[in-house]
Design an enzyme around this catalytic site. Structure first.
Site, mmCIF file in Angstrom:
data_model
loop_
_atom_site.group_PDB
_atom_site.id
_atom_site.type_symbol
_atom_site.label_atom_id
_atom_site.label_comp_id
_atom_site.label_asym_id
_atom_site.label_seq_id
_atom_site.Cartn_x
_atom_site.Cartn_y
_atom_site.Cartn_z
ATOM 1 C CE LYS A 1 40.271 -26.706 56.713
ATOM 2 N NZ LYS A 1 39.457 -25.856 55.833
ATOM 3 C CG ASP B 1 39.036 -21.915 55.843
ATOM 4 O OD1 ASP B 1 40.035 -21.572 55.181
ATOM 5 O OD2 ASP B 1 38.816 -23.095 56.186
HETATM 6 P P1 NDP Z 1 32.932 -30.554 53.066
HETATM 7 O O1 NDP Z 1 33.142 -31.903 52.488
HETATM 8 O O2 NDP Z 1 33.112 -30.326 54.526
HETATM 9 O O3 NDP Z 1 31.426 -30.065 52.702
HETATM 10 C C1 NDP Z 1 30.933 -30.189 51.417
HETATM 11 C C2 NDP Z 1 29.551 -29.549 51.312
HETATM 12 O O4 NDP Z 1 29.141 -29.596 49.938
HETATM 13 C C3 NDP Z 1 28.472 -30.263 52.101
HETATM 14 O O5 NDP Z 1 27.541 -29.335 52.590
HETATM 15 C C4 NDP Z 1 27.836 -31.168 51.032
HETATM 16 O O6 NDP Z 1 26.496 -31.464 51.314
HETATM 17 C C5 NDP Z 1 27.885 -30.240 49.849
HETATM 18 N N1 NDP Z 1 27.821 -30.963 48.583
HETATM 19 C C6 NDP Z 1 28.826 -31.644 47.967
HETATM 20 N N2 NDP Z 1 28.395 -32.151 46.801
HETATM 21 C C7 NDP Z 1 27.085 -31.785 46.673
HETATM 22 C C8 NDP Z 1 26.092 -31.997 45.688
HETATM 23 N N3 NDP Z 1 26.347 -32.694 44.581
HETATM 24 N N4 NDP Z 1 24.868 -31.464 45.872
HETATM 25 C C9 NDP Z 1 24.588 -30.744 46.982
HETATM 26 N N5 NDP Z 1 25.481 -30.508 47.968
HETATM 27 C C10 NDP Z 1 26.725 -31.018 47.810
HETATM 28 O O7 NDP Z 1 33.870 -29.585 52.224
HETATM 29 P P2 NDP Z 1 34.463 -28.169 52.673
HETATM 30 O O8 NDP Z 1 33.381 -27.384 53.310
HETATM 31 O O9 NDP Z 1 35.729 -28.365 53.419
HETATM 32 O O10 NDP Z 1 34.852 -27.537 51.261
HETATM 33 C C11 NDP Z 1 33.859 -27.061 50.377
HETATM 34 C C12 NDP Z 1 34.518 -26.273 49.262
HETATM 35 O O11 NDP Z 1 35.111 -25.103 49.804
HETATM 36 C C13 NDP Z 1 35.646 -27.027 48.550
HETATM 37 O O12 NDP Z 1 35.501 -26.825 47.154
HETATM 38 C C14 NDP Z 1 36.911 -26.331 49.030
HETATM 39 O O13 NDP Z 1 37.924 -26.333 48.055
HETATM 40 C C15 NDP Z 1 36.380 -24.916 49.230
HETATM 41 N N6 NDP Z 1 37.196 -24.120 50.145
HETATM 42 C C16 NDP Z 1 37.677 -22.937 49.659
HETATM 43 C C17 NDP Z 1 38.445 -22.140 50.457
HETATM 44 C C18 NDP Z 1 38.966 -20.867 49.897
HETATM 45 O O14 NDP Z 1 39.815 -20.255 50.553
HETATM 46 N N7 NDP Z 1 38.486 -20.394 48.760
HETATM 47 C C19 NDP Z 1 38.784 -22.517 51.852
HETATM 48 C C20 NDP Z 1 38.182 -23.775 52.273
HETATM 49 C C21 NDP Z 1 37.433 -24.531 51.426
HETATM 50 P P3 NDP Z 1 26.113 -32.734 52.251
HETATM 51 O O15 NDP Z 1 26.212 -32.259 53.669
HETATM 52 O O16 NDP Z 1 24.737 -33.034 51.816
HETATM 53 O O17 NDP Z 1 27.091 -33.829 51.918
#
Ligand code: NDP
Length: 281
Positions: free
Chosen positions: A70, A106
């Site tokens: 992306k 998105d």
């Molecule tokens: P990224 O990997 O870019 O970001 C993940 C985020 O989740 C970060 O902020 C991370 O925090 C946080 N995180 C993960 N695990 C934990 C935890 N155990 N405790 C606290 N914070 C946590 O992922 P994306 O943003 O690309 O995707 C996120 C979700 O969005 C996914 O489930 C994806 O499937 C969903 N999604 C849904 C869409 C839809 O159309 N419905 C479209 C796009 C995505 P940190 O920075 O601290 O690591």
């Protein structure tokens, strides 16, 4: 003999390849009478530039780009929409007069879904997470007139970058909360969004939010769409919140992409049905 036949029929009835967006798009093309195809192609990061060159050479009308492409794809395009430029990431590319223009659908998909229950203009919004989905959602909310956006993130640095982006490129007031322990939702919040990946493929995973601070009247949304009924949404529903699952966002990002490529508004109900069929719901 009849068992064997049934097995073949049931195999053919299941989507055995592709992804949810491909499944929705292909059904929507058929419903709209548009003779296009949507292909799912896996590209390793080191060959992304070749793949984009291939899109140009083969006259693709557009494409979706997902993790991990992306951000990297931005440098390979000829232009960006306003939102994609602010978000710094592209998930949808449109070919306009031979030029590849990057979009981000998105956040727009999320916004369309949210608007079925509340208009974010003037609202106080909490976004948990600061990854790709959170960036897209937060920027679109700010562009839609949200008054204040609180970013709650485990990793300070990533959260800080999103807050700075919102402060420098939008007019929404943006603040950061470093996420430690159970997050207590402020009484003045109108909308609470889980934009982390907590709950993805794990219905037991718990978003660390103080349940007692989830109150009647709060709109609670989850971007996670598989499973659509996350533990977070179940807890919010039990506390009387208005809930919104991630399926609406996924359907609507596909609706927006379809419109960008074809200029035609697809049948969102057909797409939702296709998505539910794909996910076996
Ligand atoms: P990224 O990997 O870019 O970001 C993940 C985020 O989740 C970060 O902020 C991370 O925090 C946080 N995180 C993960 N695990 C934990 C935890 N155990 N405790 C606290 N914070 C946590 O992922 P994306 O943003 O690309 O995707 C996120 C979700 O969005 C996914 O489930 C994806 O499937 C969903 N999604 C849904 C869409 C839809 O159309 N419905 C479209 C796009 C995505 P940190 O920075 O601290 O690591």
């Amino acid at each position: 003999m009849s068992n064997a036949l049934q097995e073949i029929v049931s195999c053919m009835g299941q989507p055995v390849a592709g992804n949810p967006t491909q499944y929705m798009m292909e059904k929507a093309f058929v419903a709209a009478g548009i003779d296009w195809r949507y292909l799912t192609l896996e590209v390793p990061p080191e060959q992304l530039a070749d793949a984009v060159g291939g899109m140009r050479a083969m006259g693709f009308r557009g494409g979706n780009f997902t993790v991990p492409h992306k951000v990297a794809v931005v440098a390979l395009l000829d232009g960006l929409s306003q939102a994609a430029e602010k978000i710094g990431a592209v998930n949808c590319v449109n070919s306009v007069d031979g030029k590849l223009i990057g979009e981000n659908t998105d956040g727009k998909g999320f916004l369309q879904s949210l608007r079925t229950v509340v208009d974010p203009a003037g609202k106080q919004i909490v976004v948990m997470g600061a990854g790709g989905a959170a960036r897209a959602v937060a920027v679109e909310l700010a562009l839609a007139g949200a008054a204040a956006i609180t970013i709650v993130n485990r990793t300070r640095q990533r959260g800080q970058e999103l807050v700075e982006l919102l402060a420098s490129k939008t007019s929404a007031a943006a603040t950061l909360v470093e996420w430690q322990g159970e997050y207590a939702v402020p009484a003045e919040a109108d909308v609470l969004i889980n934009a982390t990946s907590i709950g993805l493929n794990d219905p037991t995973a718990r978003v660390p939010v103080a349940v007692a601070t989830l109150r009647d009247g709060l709109v609670v949304a989850d971007v996670v769409f598989n499973p659509p009924l996350t533990r977070f949404l179940i807890e919010a529903d039990e506390r009387g919140c208005t809930t919104l699952d991630g399926l609406g966002m996924l359907v609507n990002q596909a609706v927006v992409g379809f419109e960008i490529w074809t200029g035609v508004t697809p049948d969102a109900a057909v797409m939702r049905e296709a998505l539910e069929e794909f996910l076996g719901l």
